[in-house]
Design a protein around this motif. Structure first.
Motif, mmCIF file in Angstrom:
data_model
loop_
_atom_site.group_PDB
_atom_site.id
_atom_site.type_symbol
_atom_site.label_atom_id
_atom_site.label_comp_id
_atom_site.label_asym_id
_atom_site.label_seq_id
_atom_site.Cartn_x
_atom_site.Cartn_y
_atom_site.Cartn_z
ATOM 1 N N ASP A 195 -47.568 -31.557 100.824
ATOM 2 C CA ASP A 195 -47.383 -29.908 100.700
ATOM 3 C C ASP A 195 -48.664 -29.057 99.879
ATOM 4 N N VAL A 196 -49.236 -28.254 101.032
ATOM 5 C CA VAL A 196 -50.103 -27.728 100.760
ATOM 6 C C VAL A 196 -49.960 -26.270 101.254
ATOM 7 N N GLU A 197 -49.874 -25.259 101.116
ATOM 8 C CA GLU A 197 -50.066 -23.595 101.521
ATOM 9 C C GLU A 197 -51.698 -23.469 102.102
ATOM 10 N N ILE A 198 -51.845 -22.043 102.873
ATOM 11 C CA ILE A 198 -52.723 -21.794 103.849
ATOM 12 C C ILE A 198 -52.633 -20.589 103.623
ATOM 13 N N LEU A 199 -53.712 -19.290 103.559
ATOM 14 C CA LEU A 199 -52.485 -18.477 103.317
ATOM 15 C C LEU A 199 -54.418 -17.160 103.525
ATOM 16 N N TRP A 200 -53.622 -16.215 104.212
ATOM 17 C CA TRP A 200 -55.364 -15.102 104.971
ATOM 18 C C TRP A 200 -54.661 -14.360 104.564
ATOM 19 N N HIS A 201 -55.820 -13.182 104.123
ATOM 20 C CA HIS A 201 -55.886 -12.297 103.372
ATOM 21 C C HIS A 201 -57.198 -11.030 104.168
ATOM 22 N N GLU A 202 -56.989 -9.803 103.460
ATOM 23 C CA GLU A 202 -57.959 -8.651 104.637
ATOM 24 C C GLU A 202 -57.900 -7.780 103.125
ATOM 25 N N GLN A 203 -59.635 -7.613 103.174
ATOM 26 C CA GLN A 203 -59.105 -6.906 102.067
ATOM 27 C C GLN A 203 -61.160 -5.681 101.871
ATOM 28 N N ASN A 204 -61.028 -5.074 101.312
ATOM 29 C CA ASN A 204 -62.176 -3.975 101.276
ATOM 30 C C ASN A 204 -62.930 -4.953 99.875
ATOM 31 N N PRO A 205 -64.346 -5.555 100.573
ATOM 32 C CA PRO A 205 -65.506 -6.096 100.143
ATOM 33 C C PRO A 205 -65.164 -5.550 98.331
ATOM 34 N N ALA A 206 -65.424 -3.872 98.542
ATOM 35 C CA ALA A 206 -65.770 -3.452 97.034
ATOM 36 C C ALA A 206 -64.778 -3.930 96.156
#
Length: 432
Positions: free
Chosen positions: A310-321
């Motif tokens: 059982d493993v969970e992989i998620l991708w996120h996007e955001q402003n680095p600041a």
């Protein structure tokens, strides 16, 4: 003040502190039994939960709760209170049960152990699996055991009865549940104590999992014979039956049973071992990904060599600041267009998995941070890997041709200059 007085005061203070830390009594469940034959002639056991107290004190002490059954544990060579020092009452689970000797009567060779005995087990477990203790309580009786099936005719116990007992044998583990990594050598703790010297003790360790059972170690104090390894003989003399595993593999997972036999008593303690291997996480791109507007790139996050599955992989996007802000920062946006590979089962029985997406570069995404987050039972915090996308405007064909012509022209001029300089440096031949 003399040295002797200081020593007396010191030990008095220590004794007071210890008495404050020790638990004087515990609310327990007494699981009583009623054994009978059903209509088909089979034996049925009905478990009856009853209110009880385990109280530490002296013979004749009044019960703390006069409305419950009281198991009054009096002073003996074994100190059950000491084995649970440093914890709060709320952290403990307590259960008392009757113990059947299967009709075997053996005179227990402890001080004051004359005549017959009724036996009970008191099991104390820490709610967060820090330890587990099994104590055998001996209650003197002038009545012989009823026979081999003594559980069919247990002597009745009244709701407010006080049973004066002493601790005859203790078995304790401080590792009831263990999580280890591959290729480690964990030590499974098992400690025992008996209230008299020179008993005939048999210590055994077994492993079991999914219907399979295997003996790992056996020792008998009378014969001195040892079968198997993992437990030190010198340590056994001091009551330490802890077992050290060889290098752990996936097949090491399971239940490990530490058992102790001192006739007519038999105790065992089950310790559960779980193998957990954290994932190695990597991206197929560097910390900065430069793409031309309109171009597409496959971005892959890979978690390798982890266990269990059982493993969970998620991708996120955001402003680095915003990622460095603690207050008022917008939350990372989870990407939804994520694809997954199938789970890969490696030779060492670990697993690997990839989560990927196709990133199409646009100027609106330039400067954005993309993060892969991997969660697994072996990790306290998810592992994160990130990169920043830099998007460049596409250059025109005419601009590329112009730049190419300029470079070619400059190269030609440079070659001519080099040839000229080379010829100028050659010395001219003088006529004879």
């Amino acid at each position: 003040m003399g040295v002797f007085q200081k020593v007396v005061i010191y030990f008095y203070v220590i004794g007071v502190v210890r008495s404050v830390q020790q638990i004087p009594w515990l609310s327990c469940q007494f699981t009583d039994e009623h054994v009978s034959n059903n209509s088909e002639g089979h034996i049925e056991t009905q478990l009856i939960p009853r209110e009880a107290m385990v109280q530490f004190g002296l013979k004749g002490d009044a019960p703390v709760n006069p409305h419950a059954i009281t198991f009054l544990i009096t002073v003996s060579k074994l100190d059950l209170q000491r084995s649970i020092e440093g914890v709060e009452v709320e952290e403990l689970e307590c259960e008392v049960r009757r113990y059947s000797t299967e009709g075997i009567h053996v005179r227990w060779p402890a001080l004051g152990a004359e005549g017959y005995n009724r036996w009970y087990t008191c099991i104390l477990r820490h709610r967060k699996d820090k330890f587990s203790v099994t104590a055998f309580l001996r209650h003197p009786s002038d009545q012989p055991p009823p026979g081999q099936q003594d559980y069919r005719s247990w002597p009745p116990i009244a709701d407010r009865e006080v049973l004066t007992t002493t601790v005859a044998m203790l078995l304790k583990t401080e590792t009831p549940s263990v999580k280890v990594r591959l290729r480690s050598q964990p030590k499974l703790h098992c400690q025992f104590s008996i209230d008299h010297r020179g008993p005939n003790v048999t210590v055994e360790w077994h492993w079991q999992s999914r219907g399979e059972r295997r003996m790992l170690f056996r020792y008998n104090s009378r014969s001195g014979e040892i079968h198997g390894s993992g437990v030190g003989k010198k340590a056994l003399a001091g009551g330490d039956a802890s077992y050290t595993l060889p290098f752990t593999k996936m097949s090491s997972e399971g239940s490990y049973i530490c058992s102790l036999t001192v006739n007519p008593l038999f105790a065992n303690m089950e310790l559960n071992l779980h193998v957990e291997e954290p994932p190695r996480v990597s991206l197929n791109v560097g910390p900065t990904l430069v793409l031309e507007e309109g171009k597409e790139q496959k971005v892959v996050c890979t978690a390798e060599n982890y266990y269990p599955l059982d493993v969970e992989i998620l991708w996120h996007e955001q402003n680095p600041a915003a990622s460095g802000q603690r207050v008022g920062a917008p939350l990372p946006q989870e990407l939804k267009n994520i694809l997954f590979s199938s789970h890969k089962h490696n030779q060492d029985q670990t697993y690997s998995l990839s989560a990927f997406f196709y990133l199409k570069a646009s100027l609106t995404l330039s400067g954005k941070q993309f993060s892969c987050s991997v969660s697994h039972p072996s990790l306290r915090m998810p592992i994160k890997k990130s990169f920043i996308l830099q998007v460049e405007e596409p250059s025109s064909l005419m601009f590329n041709l112009a730049v190419g012509l300029v470079l070619i022209s400059l190269s030609g001029v440079l070659i001519i200059l080099l040839l000229y300089l080379n010829s100028a440096r050659r010395p001219s031949k003088k006529p004879y």
